[in-house]
Write an enzyme that holds these catalytic residues in place. Structure first.
Site, PDB file in Angstrom:
ATOM      1  CG  PHE A 151      -1.416   1.417   1.529  1.00 38.03           C
ATOM      2  CD1 PHE A 151      -2.233   2.155   0.762  1.00 38.03           C
ATOM      3  CD2 PHE A 151      -1.639   1.637   2.900  1.00 38.03           C
ATOM      4  CE1 PHE A 151      -2.901   3.183   1.046  1.00 38.03           C
ATOM      5  CE2 PHE A 151      -2.094   2.927   3.134  1.00 38.03           C
ATOM      6  CZ  PHE A 151      -2.788   3.668   2.240  1.00 38.03           C
ATOM      7  CB  SER A 159       1.934  -3.399   8.182  1.00 35.97           C
ATOM      8  OG  SER A 159       1.195  -3.747   7.021  1.00 35.97           O
ATOM      9  CB  THR A 204       4.155   2.313  12.587  1.00 30.60           C
ATOM     10  OG1 THR A 204       2.881   2.636  13.087  1.00 30.60           O
ATOM     11  CG2 THR A 204       5.146   1.340  13.504  1.00 30.60           C
ATOM     12  CG  ASP A 205       1.502   6.315  14.589  1.00 27.54           C
ATOM     13  OD1 ASP A 205       1.237   5.158  14.532  1.00 27.54           O
ATOM     14  OD2 ASP A 205       0.542   7.273  14.668  1.00 27.54           O
ATOM     15  CD  GLU A 206      -0.136   0.591  14.989  1.00 27.67           C
ATOM     16  OE1 GLU A 206      -0.181  -0.466  15.403  1.00 27.67           O
ATOM     17  OE2 GLU A 206      -0.446   0.645  13.861  1.00 27.67           O
ATOM     18  CE1 TYR A 245       3.619  -3.140  11.760  1.00 30.19           C
ATOM     19  CE2 TYR A 245       2.119  -1.864  13.111  1.00 30.19           C
ATOM     20  CZ  TYR A 245       2.968  -2.015  11.939  1.00 30.19           C
ATOM     21  OH  TYR A 245       3.142  -0.742  11.276  1.00 30.19           O
ATOM     22  CE  LYS A 287       7.925  -0.768  10.937  1.00 32.30           C
ATOM     23  NZ  LYS A 287       8.858  -1.112   9.726  1.00 32.30           N
ATOM     24  CE  LYS A 303     -19.967  -6.477   9.000  1.00 32.31           C
ATOM     25  NZ  LYS A 303     -21.329  -6.726   9.212  1.00 32.31           N
ATOM     26  CG  LEU A 304     -17.235   1.385  15.353  1.00 33.84           C
ATOM     27  CD1 LEU A 304     -16.184   2.089  14.453  1.00 33.84           C
ATOM     28  CD2 LEU A 304     -18.376   2.249  15.522  1.00 33.84           C
ATOM     29  CE1 TYR A 305     -12.021  -5.409  14.819  1.00 27.53           C
ATOM     30  CE2 TYR A 305     -10.561  -3.457  14.198  1.00 27.53           C
ATOM     31  CZ  TYR A 305     -11.016  -4.827  14.079  1.00 27.53           C
ATOM     32  OH  TYR A 305     -10.169  -5.581  13.486  1.00 27.53           O
ATOM     33  NE  ARG A 357      -5.396   3.363  15.627  1.00 27.48           N
ATOM     34  CZ  ARG A 357      -5.734   3.122  17.006  1.00 27.48           C
ATOM     35  NH1 ARG A 357      -5.981   4.130  17.943  1.00 27.48           N
ATOM     36  NH2 ARG A 357      -5.863   1.857  17.595  1.00 27.48           N
ATOM     37  CG  ASP A 377     -11.970  -3.065  20.923  1.00 27.32           C
ATOM     38  OD1 ASP A 377     -11.616  -3.033  19.671  1.00 27.32           O
ATOM     39  OD2 ASP A 377     -12.060  -2.303  21.759  1.00 27.32           O
TER      40      ASP A 377
END
Length: 332
Positions: free
Chosen positions: A12, A82, A121-123, A148, A152, A203-205, A212, A270
């Site tokens: 992506f 990712s 990543t910011d994660e 993940y 990273k 679909k919403l967790y 984000r 969730d």
């Protein structure tokens, strides 16, 4: 830096970078990609034959990597496992690609004394409380919470060690959540867009309160090119576009843009260990290197993305059924 090697360039964010570079510079680009499920050659359609080539291969293949590094002036390392959900189900591929793969590339960069930029990543910073006014900066301590993000974080630390110990000419960027063309439908925004386009409910967790900090992939690409050309060796730059939205707001905005009732979505179980909030302070990148995002209006960027998915069903349709079957099995 006329000859760029881009790892993971069929994924992506990598494919968006390749398109951006070839459209906005005179550089030539070679993509090295293993073509796992997340890589798609169709994402590289229409690129100029005289300035682009594709090599199928694994970044853990030291002999292949060595030969490619010898032919290029700079490397931008996007290749990574990712998807958080996948890392929770099977962490091992994340160790192989994100740790061993990055090590393999760094050793080649060390041998060939080549400019190296590492995409992260910011994660790696963990998460923030929903009511915390703070944002992540380059000085924020690492606190990863998933297989993940921990791999990273490990890859970032490898880059820093190879700069300090061996003089590798590397920089790092940690970016907030990307959206835009060519994103696999397992990811949050394209999953919701393609559901609505198919006449299905998004679909919403959980309650959808998780926040984000969204950035369009083109803005990420322009930032990476800026760092590659102007960044200080050994330094880290955070990339963000002040696009904080919670997941509920994003789903409702997608529905609204597509002419549907804003509440026409379903809540699902969730994700385990779901981080609450990410937020990026990109002051250093803006003030020291002069970068600014083009898509500063998240709603406009999202509308642009929705239009792309509407016009490119042939690109995403083959992924959709398998992805939704996997989510259904997980109760999501």
């Amino acid at each position: 830096m006329s000859r760029l090697l881009v790892t993971g360039g069929a994924g992506f964010i990598g494919s968006n970078f390749v398109h951006y570079v070839l459209a906005n510079t005179d550089h030539s680009v070679t993509v090295l990609d293993k073509l796992t499920y997340a890589g798609n050659l169709a994402s590289l359609d229409g690129l100029p034959d005289d300035r682009f080539r594709f090599v199928k291969g694994d970044i853990c293949d030291a002999e292949l990597v060595d030969g490619l590094f010898a032919e290029h002036d700079a490397v931008v390392h996007y290749a990574a496992e990712s998807h958080n959900d996948n890392s929770l189900a099977n962490p091992r591929p994340f160790l192989d690609t994100n740790i061993i793969g990055t090590y393999t590339l760094l050793e080649a960069a060390r041998k060939h004394d080549i400019r190296f930029h590492h995409i992260s990543t910011d994660e790696v910073y963990g998460d923030l409380e929903l009511d915390d006014p703070a944002k992540f900066t380059e000085q924020t301590p690492y606190n990863p919470s998933s297989p993940y993000s921990s791999t990273k974080a490990g890859s970032d630390l490898l880059v820093r060690a190879w700069v300090r110990s061996f003089g590798v000419k590397a920089t790092i960027s940690n970016c907030s959540n990307n959206y835009g063309p060519y994103q696999h439908v397992e990811k949050f925004i394209p999953r919701q867009i393609t559901n609505v386009l198919r006449g299905e409910r998004p679909k919403l967790y959980g309650k959808g309160e998780n926040v984000r900090d969204w950035i369009h992939a083109n803005d990420h690409s322009s930032a990476v090119l800026t760092i590659l050309e102007k960044g200080v060796i050994g330094e880290t730059y955070l990339i963000g576009a002040d696009g904080e939205r919670n997941n509920k707001e994003v789903v409702e905005l997608i529905l609204t843009i597509l002419g549907q009732p804003a509440d026409a979505y379903d809540h699902v179980v969730d994700r385990p260990g779901h981080d609450l909030r990410y937020a990026i302070d990109s002051t250093r990148l803006r003030t020291e290197l002069g970068w600014e995002p083009r898509f500063s209006d998240f709603e406009a960027g999202l509308a642009d993305t929705i239009a792309w998915y509407r016009d490119h069903e042939a690109w995403w349709a083959p992924q959709k059924d398998e992805t939704e079957a996997k989510y259904q099995a997980q109760g999501q």
